[in-house]
Design a protein around this motif. Sequence first.
Motif, PDB file in Angstrom:
ATOM      1  N   LYS A 127      65.347   2.285 -80.539  1.00  0.00           N
ATOM      2  CA  LYS A 127      66.814   2.460 -80.576  1.00  0.00           C
ATOM      3  C   LYS A 127      67.193   3.706 -81.373  1.00  0.00           C
ATOM      4  O   LYS A 127      66.509   4.063 -82.322  1.00  0.00           O
ATOM      5  N   LYS A 132      63.528  -4.653 -79.536  1.00  0.00           N
ATOM      6  CA  LYS A 132      64.239  -3.391 -79.737  1.00  0.00           C
ATOM      7  C   LYS A 132      64.031  -2.973 -81.185  1.00  0.00           C
ATOM      8  O   LYS A 132      64.474  -3.658 -82.107  1.00  0.00           O
ATOM      9  N   GLU A 183      72.748  -0.903 -71.933  1.00  0.00           N
ATOM     10  CA  GLU A 183      73.229  -1.903 -72.907  1.00  0.00           C
ATOM     11  C   GLU A 183      74.757  -1.926 -72.886  1.00  0.00           C
ATOM     12  O   GLU A 183      75.391  -0.865 -72.927  1.00  0.00           O
ATOM     13  N   ASP A 187      66.846  -7.916 -80.956  1.00  0.00           N
ATOM     14  CA  ASP A 187      67.509  -6.677 -81.372  1.00  0.00           C
ATOM     15  C   ASP A 187      67.145  -6.338 -82.820  1.00  0.00           C
ATOM     16  O   ASP A 187      66.900  -7.241 -83.634  1.00  0.00           O
ATOM     17  N   ASN A 246      74.747  -8.018 -75.833  1.00  0.00           N
ATOM     18  CA  ASN A 246      74.563  -8.503 -77.209  1.00  0.00           C
ATOM     19  C   ASN A 246      75.155  -9.903 -77.365  1.00  0.00           C
ATOM     20  O   ASN A 246      76.291 -10.154 -76.977  1.00  0.00           O
ATOM     21  N   GLU A 271      70.508  -9.868 -75.748  1.00  0.00           N
ATOM     22  CA  GLU A 271      69.989  -9.340 -77.010  1.00  0.00           C
ATOM     23  C   GLU A 271      70.410 -10.265 -78.128  1.00  0.00           C
ATOM     24  O   GLU A 271      71.610 -10.465 -78.343  1.00  0.00           O
TER      25      GLU A 271
HETATM   26 CA    CA Z   1      72.141  -4.272 -79.335  1.00  0.00          CA
END
Ligand code: CA
Length: 781
Positions: free
Chosen positions: A734, A698, A556, A677, A615, A647
């Motif tokens: 996560k 996630k 990420e 996310d 992101n 994400e």
């Molecule tokens: Ca993220």
Amino acid sequence: MLIKILNNISNNRGVLLLISLVLLVGMMFALHYANSDTKNLLGIIFNFFIAGCTYYGISSSKKHKFYWFLAFGAILSWAFCDTFWMFLELNDYTAEIFKEVSYVIPAFLIFLTTFSIYKRCIDETRSRQLIVDVIFIVLMWVVFSFYALSNSDDFLVSKDSVDILNGGFLILDILCMSIIFIIFFSIENFAKERSTYLLMIAIGIFSCFDVFYVFMDLDDNSLANTLYETIYELSFVIIMLGSFFLKGENHTHYVTKREILAKTIISKILALAIIPLLICTYVGFMTLTHVTFVMSVMLLYGIVSYHTATKLHTRIMLENERKMTVELEKIKNKRISDLKATRKRLSELSKNDFLTSALNKQNFELELSEMIMQKTLSQSVCLYNINIDKFKFINNTHGHYVGDEVLIITVDRLKNAIKHNCIIGRFGGDNIMVAFVAKTHEFDHSFIVNNILFELSKPMHIERHEISVNVKIGISHTQTSQLKTADLIANASVALKIAKHQNDKQHVIYNEINDKINYQEYYIKSLLDSVNFEKEFRIVYQPQFDIKTKKLIGIEALLRWHSPLKGNISPAVFIPIAEQMPLIVHIGRWVLQQSALYIKMINEKYGLNLYVSVNISPKQIDSINFVSEVLNVVKQNGLKSQWLHLEITEMSWLETSRIIKDVLKELNKNHINISIDDFGTGFSSISYLNKFRIAKLKIAKELIDNIQFDKINRNIVIAIVSLAKNMNIQTVAKGVESQKQVEILKNIGCDEIQGYFLAKPMEAEMLESFIASRHKLMSEN
Ligand code: CA
Ligand code: C2E
């Protein structure tokens, strides 16, 4: 010559000159042909006429009236003497003495005229040499004239009253002649003033002729009533002519000739000897006594003259030297002051803002840090960041010249308004900073602010415009903490920004304690305003692993910001702030591009198939070109579409609900993977999972954190995982921080894990060596 003279003098005078010349010629004829009475009468008329004309000439000017009146008096008295003479002749009066005695008056007046001019020369030149010269020449000439006369039989034998009178005339003539001789010899610019020059020539002619007349008289060869007598009249005509030049003539300041000393003295000594030589020639012999006398006078003259001339020379040299020294001193002082001015200007230019007298940014910051360092405990440094309201408007409507003047006046008035010993700086545009030291407890900002507002509210008259300015002021001070210069400036800028957003407030004082978040936000915004992407931003990468094999499957991309003023600022802090600014779009674009480059490099270098998860902020999705930009990045960098994951948070569904559908559709169409996310925390978007192809969910860290203790959380995670499995969506846990969490997640059936337990976010190079070492290990196995 005559025409030239006539042209030079105005018409009336020209006519008078012509008449006088005609009369003169007439007289010459009369002297030759007519009887003595006619001659006498004509002479009288002529002399009165010349006297009248001379008076006319003199009366037209105000200059040197004194000697001109003397000269006029001489001509007039001469005319009277002639009348008296004629009267005596008509009455057959033969005694010579009576006839001639009256002529003493004009002769004496002529001498006085000469002497006055001589005096003027001495006054103007201040030359002692003039006096010495005249004394010696008179002495020599008088002595020798009388020596000559003493050899004349008449003079010796009779010594009657006429001879004594002639002697008197002779002395006056010699005086005049010697004075004239010396003046002509010594004054450099004597000919420049034509009136006086002609007067002197006339007197010279008069005296020379008079000497001749006297000598002839002594020889009993009277020249009376002969043609020779017209020479007197000629000299009067010349005096008259001189008086005509008086009008419109400028005053000449006489200066003595500056010749080589020896040469001048020798020529003067020779001149001294002229008359003795002439007289000796006339008399026919010369005794040893006379030679001795002449030699001694010449020697004495030489000595005295040399002495005075040397003194004069030295004086002139000294005077010149003094003048030169003064002049040099003046030049030196001027040079020094020029140099000082240039140096001052140069240092001002390097220190100060080119337009106003304020300091430039660098110097202001330097002086501000100096101020902060030197302040005592009970003092605080106050910084005012001042912005002129609608300054751009002033520039646009009235022109930049007026804008510049407004700035200059504003800076000047600020100095008046803030009585403290302040420093003023301009950071470009209308961004003006003022700093001063104040006593911490007694200080009242509103007093200073009111002063500033009052001073600046006075209208400014620039060209034809009347301009009033209003300002917003952001204030910060060191009172709150031991702030650094940069912080103080940043705080003042934040306070200014707040002031600008508040219509009812003219000034805002930065206060950390009262409204920290608000200020923090403004502060970060102000830092983001001038952020340099390449220097301040970088990306770290956090690995994601397959939960069963512990194999690295993706990373990420997480943005890091190191502000030179504030240090490291967490993305959790600045991203939400950047999201309020158009800047977020640029940030997103930059991260996407950097991540794409990195994953391509890693995958190609190590023959891997990792993905990078980037992101995406809801604000980014909002921008029109979002999808095409993503596609461009993929295409231009030659990425495989599975190498990139986007994400998006659950919030995106909410905030961009209108657009999100289209965006997701487009991304699906182009095989770009999408992860949701922080799934499970906020707004549930389960309905969307059906409509669009989602690659990963996630699971939020908050659910994972207590998974081993919190049953509800665990059940939620179990539900999410089973839901995902049903829909063929991968799940990523996560924030996994422990082995226990891994175990539970594995049992639940979660596919991937990301967290400190296995790997923290890493710098690009570190991650590469991490990958390289794993790669080596795998190839060895
Ligand atoms: Ca993220
Ligand atoms: P996020 O997307 O939830 O990113 C994961 C955050 O959790 C990261 O914080 C990461 O360092 C942290 N984290 C990962 N594993 C653990 C763990 O085991 N324990 C703990 N305590 N934390 C862990 P980070 O990097 O500070 O990022 C914070 C947030 O900033 C991100 O949350 C993300 O929403 C945002 N962000 C970061 N980079 C970007 C970006 O490039 N674009 C956008 N739009 N947002 C970004």
